[in-house]
Design an enzyme around this catalytic site. Structure first.
Site, PDB file in Angstrom:
ATOM      1  N   ASP A 208       0.808  -1.281  -0.154  1.00  0.00           N
ATOM      2  CA  ASP A 208       0.039   0.093   0.042  1.00  0.00           C
ATOM      3  C   ASP A 208       0.956   1.332  -0.016  1.00  0.00           C
ATOM      4  O   ASP A 208       1.951   1.236   0.743  1.00  0.00           O
ATOM      5  CB  ASP A 208      -0.787  -0.137   1.213  1.00  0.00           C
ATOM      6  CG  ASP A 208      -1.902   1.043   1.348  1.00  0.00           C
ATOM      7  OD1 ASP A 208      -2.796   1.058   0.441  1.00  0.00           O
ATOM      8  OD2 ASP A 208      -1.956   1.937   2.206  1.00  0.00           O
ATOM      9  N   GLU A 258      15.794 -14.144  -0.213  1.00  0.00           N
ATOM     10  CA  GLU A 258      16.395 -15.251   0.907  1.00  0.00           C
ATOM     11  C   GLU A 258      15.569 -16.457   0.985  1.00  0.00           C
ATOM     12  O   GLU A 258      15.855 -17.500   1.089  1.00  0.00           O
ATOM     13  CB  GLU A 258      16.389 -14.404   2.109  1.00  0.00           C
ATOM     14  CG  GLU A 258      16.806 -15.243   3.289  1.00  0.00           C
ATOM     15  CD  GLU A 258      16.521 -14.517   4.623  1.00  0.00           C
ATOM     16  OE1 GLU A 258      16.926 -13.167   4.855  1.00  0.00           O
ATOM     17  OE2 GLU A 258      16.040 -15.159   5.659  1.00  0.00           O
TER      18      GLU A 258
END
Ligand code: ISL
Length: 548
Positions: A208, A258
Site C-alpha cells: 500500500d 532469501e
C-alpha cells in the site's frame, strides 16, 4: 506455459475480504468465506489471490488502519483459519498475496498509543512525524500539506498535562498516523512482519502507498497545497516518491530472495506506486526492487482509442524497458467499476455501452503482454452501486469531506452469489445479519450462480480469456506489434500472428482478418467487429495483415 517466473504474466484476483463471502452470519465477509470460494476462483482460472487487509483494526479505513500487523481481526477469523486458507489455496495451485500497509498504522496501534503518552522528542514520538505547531501558541500546523482524504494532513494532540501539544502527520485520516521510516526501528519491525507472514507460507505482498514512505526531511510547505487532496492524478511531491524509499524495496526484495533461495519458490512484491508518469513508476520496478507495480493509467483512462493506444505504448516502452513486465489493472477497491466508468464515454454516450466496453477492455487487458489483476465482481460485470444512501456510507472520504465524489463504497458492496434477493447467498442462515453494505435488488442478475450457467456472461468471457492466455504461447509475456487500423479500431499482433483487436467506435467495422477463427469475443457475430461491443482475438493467416 511455464513462465520464467510465475509472477511475470500471472493474473491475480483481488479479494476484498469484507465483501467476498460471510461464513459466520454477521453480515461481514471473512477468511473462512474466502476459503469456501477458492474452488470458484480456481474454476475461473486465475493464478492467485491478493487479500485486502484483514488485520486487527478499528476499521476507520476498512483495515488500512492496522493496529497489529501480525494477527487477524476477530471479525475476519484467526491465524488458524488463515493457515487453513493458505493450505487450501496452495493445494488448488493458487498463490496468496497479502496487503501490507507500511506507510501508516492505526491510531490504535500500541506504538501510537505510546507516542501519545510520550514527551516531545521522546523515542515513541520518533516513530512518527511529530512536530511543534507554528504561530504564537503552536496553534497552526507545522506545514500546509493537505491529507488525501480531505482536511489538513496534521492533527494536534493534548500533552499528558492536558495542554495543547504537538501535531502529527497523517497523509490519509487522523486515525492513520504516518510512520517515520527514517527511524531504524520502523524498517526493523517491518522486516519481522514480512518474515512472520512468509513463514506462514504467503507468496508475496501488495504494498500500500509504496511511493509514500519517506517525506521531505524538512517537511516544508507545499507550493501547491490544494494538489494534495485526492485528485487521483496528483500527489504531493514533498510527501511521495522521495529517493530513500528505493532502499526499502531493495531490502524487501533481498528478503524475498532469501526465502526463494531456501525453497526455489519466487515471492512477489507488487507496489501501489502512485506517481505521475510511467517512467517515474519504472524506477520502482527493477530486478533488485519491486517485481511489479500497478499500471494505473489504463485504469484511469477514459474510453478512447487514442488514449488507450498512448498509455499502453508508454507502459510498454517505459516499464518493459527495465526488463520487467507491465502489471495491468482495470478495477480495484478504490475506483468506480468499469461497467459504470465506461457508460458515460467522452462523447456523453450513456447507458448500454458500459457493459460492452467493459468486456472489450477485459479482453484487451488479458491480451496485453505482462501480468494483470482482476478485482472481485469484475468477472461478474458488476456495475458500481451509485445510489447508496448517505447514512450507510462508510468511506472516510465522505465523512471527512461530506462529498460523494471519489467515495469508494459503491465498488465494495458484498458479492451476489445466488438467489433473487439480498443477501444473494453472501451470508447464510435465516437469522443472519444484513450485509454490511446494502445490496441492490438488481444484483440478482449478476449473481455467480447465473454467471456460471450463462455462456455469454462476463464470467465465461474472463474464463475463456484466462484459458487462452494459458494455452496460447503468443499471450502472456512477449512482444506486441501495433497494426495500422481503421479509425476507432485498436489492434496489435502478439507473437507469430495472433491478432487482437478492439473496436472503440459505435459502428461495426469489417473483421480485421476475414475468415479467421474467432478465439474469444465480447459479442462478435462472425464477419464484423461490431462497435463498442467487444474485442476479439483471431489467428491471422498472415501476421503482416494490414487492417485498413
Ligand atoms: O493515486 C493516489 C495519489 O493521488 C491515491 O490513489 C493514493 O495512492 C491511494 O488513495 C492510496 O490508496 C491506498 O491507501 C489508502 C487506502 O484508503 C486505499 O484503499 C488504498 O488502496 C490508505 O491506506
Amino acid at each position: 506455459r511455464p513462465a520464467q517466473h510465475w509472477w511475470r504474466d500471472a493474473v491475480i484476483y483481488q479479494v476484498y475480504v469484507r465483501s467476498f463471502l460471510d461464513s459466520t452470519g454477521d453480515g461481514i465477509g471473512d477468511l473462512a468465506g474466502v476459503r469456501t470460494g477458492l474452488p470458484y476462483l480456481r474454476k475461473l482460472g486465475v493464478d492467485g489471490i491478493w487479500l485486502s487487509p484483514f488485520y486487527p483494526s478499528p476499521q476507520h479505513d476498512h483495515g488500512y488502519d492496522v493496529a497489529d500487523y501480525r494477527n487477524v481481526d476477530p471479525v475476519y477469523g484467526d491465524l488458524a483459519e488463515f493457515d487453513l486458507l493458505v493450505a487450501d489455496a496452495h493445494r488448488l495451485g493458487l498463490k496468496v498475496l497479502l496487503d501490507i500497509v507500511p506507510n501508516h498504522c492505526s491510531s490504535d496501534h500500541p506504538w501510537f498509543r505510546a507516542a501519545l503518552e510520550d514527551v516531545p522528542g521522546g523515542p515513541s514520538r520518533a516513530l512518527f512525524h511529530f512536530a511543534d505547531g507554528r504561530g504564537d501558541n503552536g496553534e497552526l500546523p507545522p506545514n500546509n500539506w493537505r491529507a488525501m482524504f480531505g482536511g489538513p494532513a496534521w492533527s494536534r494532540i493534548k500533552e499528558a498535562d492536558g495542554t495543547d501539544g504537538q501535531w502529527y502527520l497523517h497523509m490519509f485520516t487522523p486515525e492513520q498516523p504516518d510512520l517515520n521510516w527514517r527511524n531504524p526501528a520502523v524498517p526493523a519491525d517491518f522486516d519481522k512482519v514480512l518474515r512472520f507472514w512468509l513463514d506462514r507460507g504467503v507468496d508475496g505482498f501488495r504494498i500500500d502507498v509504496a511511493a509514500g514512505l519517506y517525506k521531505h526531511p524538512e517537511l516544508p510547505d507545499s507550493p501547491d497545497p490544494t494538489a494534495d487532496e485526492r485528485t487521483r492524478d496528483s500527489v504531493n511531491p514533498l510527501a511521495w516518491n522521495q529517493p530513500e524509499v528505493h532502499q526499502v524495496w531493495r531490502d524487501w526484495r533481498a528478503l524475498c530472495e532469501e526465502y526463494t533461495a531456501r525453497d526455489g519458490n519466487d515471492r512477489l512484491l507488487v507496489g501501489e506506486v502512485s506517481v505521475r508518469t510511467p517512467s517515474e513508476q519504472a524506477a520502482y520496478v527493477r530486478p533488485d526492487e519491486l517485481h511489479q507495480a500497478f499500471f494505473f493509467h489504463l485504469l484511469t483512462a477514459r474510453w478512447d482509442v487514442d488514449v488507450f493506444r498512448k498509455v499502453i505504448s508508454e507502459a510498454l516502452t517505459d516499464i518493459a524497458a527495465t526488463g520487467s513486465t507491465v502489471t495491468w489493472v482495470l478495477n480495484n477497491h478504490d475506483q468506480v467499476r468499469t461497467v459504470t466508468r465506461y457508460a458515460s464515454g467522452p462523447h456523453g454516450e450513456g447507458g448500454g455501452v458500459g457493459p460492452a466496453r467493459a468486456r472489450a477492455a477485459a479482453l484487451l487487458m488479458l491480451a496485453l503482454p505482462g501480468a494483470a489483476y482482476v478485482y472481485q465482481g469484475e468477472e461478474l460485470g458488476l456495475p458500481e452501486v451509485v445510489d447508496l444512501p448517505d447514512e450507510v456510507l462508510t468511506d472516510p472520504i465522505f465523512h471527512r469531506t461530506g462529498s460523494r465524489q471519489h467515495i469508494r463504497d459503491g465498488c465494495r458492496v458484498p458479492l451476489p452469489w445466488s438467489g433473487h434477493a439480498s443477501p444473494f447467498g453472501f451470508t447464510q442462515g435465516t437469522d443472519a445479519a444484513r450485509p454490511w453494505l446494502p445490496q441492490p435488488e438488481w444484483f440478482a442478475e449478476h449473481a455467480t450462480d447465473r454467471a456460471l450457467t450463462d455462456t455469454r456472461s462476463f464470467w465465461h468471457l474472463y474464463r475463456e480469456g484466462l484459458h487462452l492466455r494459458r494455452s496460447l504461447p503468443q499471450l502472456g509475456e512477449g512482444a506486441l506489434r501495433w497494426l495500422d487500423t481503421p479509425p476507432q479500431v485498436l489492434a496489435f499482433v502478439r507473437g507469430d500472428g495472433l491478432v487482437c483487436a478492439v473496436n472503440f467506435g459505435t459502428e461495426p467495422v469489417p473483421a480485421p482478418v476475414p475468415g479467421s477463427p474467432l478465439l474469444a469475443s465480447g459479442d462478435c457475430p462472425a464477419g464484423t467487429l461490431p462497435g463498442s461491443t467487444a474485442a476479439w482475438w483471431m489467428h491471422a493467416a498472415d501476421p503482416g495483415t494490414d487492417l485498413r
